[in-house]
Design an enzyme around this catalytic site. Structure first.
Site, PDB file in Angstrom:
ATOM      1  CG  LEU A 321      -1.828   1.220   1.390  1.00  0.00           C
ATOM      2  CD1 LEU A 321      -2.925   1.172   0.328  1.00  0.00           C
ATOM      3  CD2 LEU A 321      -2.431   1.264   2.784  1.00  0.00           C
ATOM      4  CD  GLU A 322       1.712   5.774  -4.056  1.00  0.00           C
ATOM      5  OE1 GLU A 322       2.647   5.690  -4.856  1.00  0.00           O
ATOM      6  OE2 GLU A 322       0.591   6.220  -4.338  1.00  0.00           O
TER       7      GLU A 322
END
Length: 829
Positions: A321-322
């Site tokens: 997840l960014e």
């Protein structure tokens, strides 16, 4: 012959390789951290490692989940320790007084590592495979030293049902290359999520109450081992870093100085790993040691060092997840590395103080048994008229590992009533329960009985009052003198078949188990009536709500045999009577004696509905009273066959997008035709100020100048001032209304929010809060005013039906016995 020789040489040389432990990568067929492993693969991996390490590992199944998945625990230590594992256990329990006799040798520290109590905090179960491999990796000098010095217990997944719900979903929707975009489907876990178990209970809040199968089975084993240290591995929101001790305030006042000292020591060892790798972390925030029903606080109350670890991630994090705020990508790989590091730090810290870890634990229990802290040296539970509730309480005491008995003889003593805190002279009857504080677990006993726990800091995020007298609805007293209990006598004999069939059987309606008896009678097609007012016959008084099971109308069944057998099954005492004439009150043919029907019950689930609120309802019907409930998707409300439904339950949730004008009109028409609508907590919002519904909101808020100029740096405390994370209140009840039948003279509940409902102008204000109904726990200064002069339980007649408004969940976490009683009234009366 040449081929045979080659084959023999092949077997000779590859056999050692077969005997070596497979890494998780080798076993799974993919790199650990590149995919979430299904639960059965984790179990199989543990089994495969045990096969090659019988001298250093023992794997047991200690139970099963509601969905039938195995609950596993691995015992890992040196061959020397494993060879005498049972001796270590019994010597350990002897040293703390939980087994008779004296230990014949010292014991090493026992450390229990619990992974994945919340199913969608899925890094934990995956980390357990790496932990297992490295503990049994003979090339790892550090872990081999752990095995010499410590007995390590590894639970790879406390909540397999929730874990599998999450992994099954995620593995179906993930992209071939993980999509790091925060709004991607693989970061949008659907309702109800994997956090909870099958019945959507939070297992991390069930340690003290043990309402769930998984908890009961785990704590049965826990009490057989009583570890010196318990570590609970979690995840939190994906934008956060990593939490390890020291814990945040508030600490429960009964946390010892040694436990506080070791809490600091754990932080030192964790910092060593995290600083070395330049990993972000925080301490002393959010995660406190107050409410005694978590995986850190309940073990702490049992004398262990209890610790929580929290990794940023959770269900939204997926595989990657960014994170814009951190300018990085959070990966499952990194999350595994962090939990693995804190696992090593835990074991290193214990190893560094191994002698003191053991000696302090022994001293803790010896002091508890010889000189228990606190004002009360004995607790007395009155059992008169509450035999089955007392029996259920005794079963709970057994699950906790407490010793107890009965008074054995009648006597008088000075005692403090534990809900009013009034000291008074009490009459103790011979069969009243007596629990002495002079026992090894008296610290846990004292904490759980505490009617008003001291809170050193208002910023806490869960229940702040839990006294057993409130929870179980039993009259309880604390005595300053020591009483020695006598052995519990066997329960009274069963109901016998009468020589001649009576006019009717009477059964009291006064204990939470009565609803299960009624439910089974109705399922079996038995006609059951009830009196809506009190009556007297044969010089015996019967309260309103008493069940009347008449011979007339039950001719088509084996009446006496069926009714008495069901009563015996549910521990109900029947009174056979020969007439329908009463000396005072309504005769059995009076209009105040009404038949109870077997209702068709429907409960709403799905998007917008609180998963735990729905789960409490689901568990109530399926596990507590075993009565059928039909579950429907909230989005399908307007398509229901209303003529087939008797009771519709709307759990806590947000119904703005669920109940529009069309649905509201349909519900109202159904109620008018005889339906019963039960709206709980925020579900009541859908009916406030709506035509035909009598529910209105108080408008008591006035903007204050200090709200205008509040300080940003005090935001957390400002939020706390308008909260009640879980405080104890006594609800003022209309004792004549059927919803209150069987709830006794005092009804306590755990209040978690204020809905500011005005009293009903047309309807019945069954339960409400006045100015002085607060009992214990934290309530913010702004919240306190909202919890005065407000409706909590209301009933409105509408045509031939009725609407029940519950601004409080009586079956919250299946904790409150009187709440279960009230909910039985809601369903059946």
């Amino acid at each position: 012959m040449t081929k045979l020789i080659r084959c023999l040489f092949f077997l000779l040389f590859v056999q050692p390789a077969w005997a070596q432990n497979q890494t998780p990568d080798q076993f799974l067929g993919y790199r650990l951290g590149s995919k979430f492993a299904y639960h059965h693969l984790i179990v199989d991996y543990f089994k495969s490692i045990q096969a090659n390490n019988a001298d250093r590992m023992k794997l047991i199944q200690y139970g099963t989940t509601y969905e039938g998945r195995p609950l596993m625990l691995a015992f890992i230590s040196s061959p020397e320790n494993m060879a005498k594992l049972e001796t270590i256990r019994t010597n350990h329990l002897k040293s703390i007084g939980l087994l008779p006799g004296k230990p014949d040798a010292g014991v090493p520290p026992i450390v229990w590592l619990s992974y994945n109590v919340h199913g969608n905090e899925a890094v934990s179960a995956n980390t357990s495979m790496k932990v297992l491999y490295e503990l049994l990796n003979k090339g790892n000098a550090l872990t081999q030293q752990f095995l010499k010095d410590i007995v390590i217990l590894v639970d790879p997944c406390i909540n397999p049902d929730g874990y599998e719900r999450y992994t099954q979903w995620y593995n179906r929707v993930q992209n071939a290359t993980p999509d790091v975009t925060p709004f991607a489907l693989e970061h949008d876990e659907p309702w109800p999520g994997g956090r909870f178990n099958h019945y959507l209970f939070d297992l991390n809040r069930d340690w003290a109450w043990q309402t769930q199968k998984e908890t009961q089975e785990r704590i049965t084993l826990y009490n057989q081992w009583m570890p010196h240290f318990h570590a609970d591995f979690h995840e939190m929101g994906p934008s956060r870093s990593y939490y390890f001790p020291p814990a945040a305030k508030p600490y429960n006042k009964d946390v010892t100085s040694w436990q506080r000292e070791f809490n600091e020591l754990i932080g030192e060892y964790c910092r060593k790993y995290f600083d070395r790798n330049h990993w972000a972390y925080f301490t002393r925030n959010d995660y406190d040691l107050f409410y005694p029903s978590y995986g850190d606080t309940w073990p702490t109350a049992n004398g262990a060092i209890g610790v929580t670890y929290e990794q940023g991630g959770g269900g939204r994090a997926g595989l990657a997840l960014e994170r814009a705020s951190e300018h990085d990508t959070l990966t499952l790989d990194s999350r595994i590395a962090h939990h693995y590091a804190s696992t090593l730090a835990t074991l290193e810290a214990v190893m560094s103080r191994k002698e003191k870890v053991v000696s302090e634990f022994i001293q803790f229990h010896q002091d508890a048994a010889a000189a228990p802290l606190g004002s009360f040296k004995t607790y007395v539970i009155k059992t008169g008229g509450q035999a089955r509730n007392a029996r259920a309480f005794g079963q709970w005491l057994d699950r906790q590992g407490f010793s107890y008995g009965v008074a054995g003889k009648a006597m008088s003593a000075k005692g403090t009533e534990l809900t009013s805190l009034n000291e008074q002279t009490i009459r103790i009857e011979d069969n009243d329960l007596v629990i002495s504080a002079y026992q090894p677990k008296s610290n846990l006993l004292r904490i759980l009985f505490d009617p008003k726990p001291a809170l050193e800091d208002s910023v806490t995020y869960d229940v702040t009052s839990w006294g057993l007298a409130y929870i179980f609805g039993l009259k309880a007293y604390g005595l300053k003198e020591k009483l020695t209990p006598a052995a519990v006598r066997p329960a009274a004999s069963d109901n016998a078949l009468p020589e001649s069939s009576p006019y009717a059987y009477l059964a009291n309606w006064s204990e939470s188990g009565d609803a299960a008896f009624l439910a089974e009678l109705l399922k079996e097609g038995v006609l059951v009536k009830t009196s809506n007012t009190a009556f007297e016959m044969d010089k015996t008084s019967y309260s309103a709500g008493t069940l009347i099971i008449p011979k007339k109308g039950n001719e088509g069944i084996p009446f006496d045999k069926l009714v008495t057998s069901l009563a015996n099954k549910h521990f109900v005492r029947l009174t056979p009577v020969k007439t329908g004439f009463v000396s005072s009150g309504p005769d059995f043919g009076n209009d105040n004696v009404v038949a109870l029907k077997a209702p068709k019950v429907v409960a709403v689930a799905g998007d917008g509905i609180s998963a735990t609120a729905f789960g409490a309802i689901w568990h109530y019907f399926e596990q507590q009273i075993k009565y059928p409930v039909t579950i429907v998707n909230a989005a399908k409300l307007n398509t229901l066959p209303w003529n087939e439904i008797d009771v519709l339950i709307l759990p806590d949730g947000r119904y703005n997008d669920i109940i529009g004008e069309k649905q509201l009109e349909g519900i109202q028409n159904w109620v008018k035709n005889g339906g019963k609508l039960v709206a709980m907590e925020r579900a009541t919002d859908a009916f406030v100020n709506k035509p035909g519904f009598g529910l209105t909101k108080k408008f008591s808020d006035k903007r204050r100048d200090d709200d205008t100029f509040k300080k940003f740096g005090e935001q957390q405390r400002e939020e706390a001032s308008d909260s009640s994370p879980g405080s104890m209140y006594q609800i003022t009840m209309d004792r004549t209304h059927p919803l209150s039948f069987g709830c006794g003279d005092e009804y306590f509940t755990i209040v978690r929010d204020a809905y500011e409902r005005d009293y009903l102008k047309e309807g019945w204000n069954v339960g409400y809060l006045k100015d002085d109904n607060y009992k214990a726990g934290f309530v913010g200064s702004k919240m306190a005013g909202k919890l005065k002069n407000t409706l909590i339980i209301g009933a409105q007649e509408m045509g031939r039906g009725q609407v029940i408004y519950l601004m409080d969940d009586p079956i919250f976490r299946a904790m409150l016995e009187k709440g279960k009683m009230l909910f039985g009234n809601v369903v059946f009366r």
